[in-house]
Scaffold this motif. Structure first.
Motif, PDB file in Angstrom:
ATOM      1  N   SER A 105       0.818  -1.219   0.000  1.00 48.11           N
ATOM      2  CA  SER A 105       0.000   0.000   0.000  1.00 48.11           C
ATOM      3  C   SER A 105       0.850   1.266   0.000  1.00 48.11           C
ATOM      4  N   ASP A 106       2.082   1.169   0.537  1.00 48.16           N
ATOM      5  CA  ASP A 106       2.979   2.324   0.525  1.00 48.16           C
ATOM      6  C   ASP A 106       3.904   2.330  -0.687  1.00 48.16           C
ATOM      7  N   GLN A 107       3.620   1.467  -1.677  1.00 51.00           N
ATOM      8  CA  GLN A 107       4.338   1.348  -2.951  1.00 51.00           C
ATOM      9  C   GLN A 107       5.707   0.684  -2.819  1.00 51.00           C
TER      10      GLN A 107
END
Length: 348
Positions: free
Chosen positions: A121-123
């Motif tokens: 989700s934070d890449q």
């Protein structure tokens, strides 16, 4: 109108990493070279829809080299580093983003490994699977030291195609949503073909495969049910009287699926092929790239232009593309970029 390209490089000489260059479609010129982010020989890269740049990375600062990927937040310049995924050994040769499954794939030419990562989700990336190519090597000197996967990317049915230059072999994998690869089928090319990169045309059921070592383009039939690949046609990408070294490199197909383009390193040309109704190809042009060792190239947004990275002569070339004939016309060949190896159109 101004469009932007990302340029991957080697950092053996003066390059510092990943660059951005602008194409002004009004003046038909390349301009404004900008350093995006520092990295060690980011020879290939891919930008996600979130504008994260996942690039090859190499660290030679320690006694033992480390290789892997770096993730950069490309929403700002200079891009900030999100993560480095590194391990002892050489760096990969290819990286791509699977937006549908939110995965990243890399192919490591030196270790023979294809790796899959989940995009968090934070890449950042978390490894989910890796496969090791194995088998009998091809007859050329470049193949003698083992498997060399140079490409791992999605086919039109969302399977993954791996091109192994060392083994003269193609692998087709199913890739599930958890990031696991499952081998479905494989194909042996002719000895010494050296499969490097591929592109495809879904409506024709064709895969177009470039052989680095043989300087050939192969047209393959692809059976979606079985993932079986069979050869329809093989043509040369260089003149019949060319006797010095050449290594075919990048391959790209126009968005209208009418033309195939292949770069030749040594002959230093782009070969242009027209796709026939049965999927076979016919060469319509062979044009100098205006530099030495054209490793990669790419189209602009509407495909009226082609940008080529000439690695050994440290320059980019710009061509106008006739969308009716597929033929190219040189516009500019003096734009300086150090050690360019990858050309990627930036996401809007």
């Amino acid at each position: 109108m101004t469009e932007k390209f990302l340029i991957g490089t080697y950092t053996r000489k003066s390059s510092e990493g990943i660059y951005q260059v602008e194409l002004d479609t009004q003046t038909e010129r390349l301009q404004n070279l900008t350093l995006v982010g520092k990295a060690g020989s980011p020879t290939y890269l891919a930008e996600s829809n979130q504008h994260v740049i996942y690039a090859i990375n190499r660290d030679d600062s320690q006694a033992e080299p480390y290789g892997g990927l770096v993730g950069l937040d490309g929403n700002t310049l200079p891009a900030s580093s999100l993560q480095q995924v590194m391990e002892p050994g050489s760096s990969p040769a290819y990286v791509t983003v699977d937006e549908t499954r939110q995965l990243v794939l890399s192919a490591n030419y030196h270790s023979g490994v294809v790796t899959v990562y989940r995009i968090n989700s934070d890449q950042t990336l978390t490894e989910t699977d890796r496969v090791q190519d194995q088998g009998m090597v091809g007859p050329q000197p470049e193949q003698a030291d083992g498997p060399h996967p140079h490409y791992a990317d999605r086919l039109f049915d969302q399977r993954v195609l791996v091109c192994d230059l060392g083994l003269d072999r193609l692998y087709c994998y199913d890739l599930d949503n958890t990031g696991k690869l499952h081998l479905v089928n494989q194909m042996q090319t002719s000895p010494g073909f050296g499969p490097r990169h591929a592109d495809y045309v879904e409506e024709l059921g064709k895969v177009y495969l470039v052989g680095e070592l043989s300087s050939e383009l192969a047209v393959l039939d692809y059976d979606e049910e079985t993932a079986q690949l069979t050869v329809q046609q093989v043509v040369s990408t260089i003149p019949t009287d060319w006797t010095t070294h050449n290594g075919a490199a990048a391959i790209h197909i126009s968005a209208d699926h009418r033309f195939v383009y292949v770069s030749n390193r040594g002959n230093d040309t782009l070969a242009v092929f027209a796709i026939q109704p049965d999927g076979s190809v016919k060469q319509v042009q062979l044009i100098s790239t205006g530099g030495e060792f054209p490793r990669d190239f790419n189209f602009n947004c509407d495909q009226r232009y082609v940008v080529v990275a000439n690695q050994e002569s440290d320059n980019l070339s710009l061509f106008a593309r006739n969308r009716d004939t597929g033929k190219l016309t040189m516009l500019q060949d003096n734009f300086k970029v150090p050690e360019g190896t990858c050309v990627a159109l930036r996401k809007n």
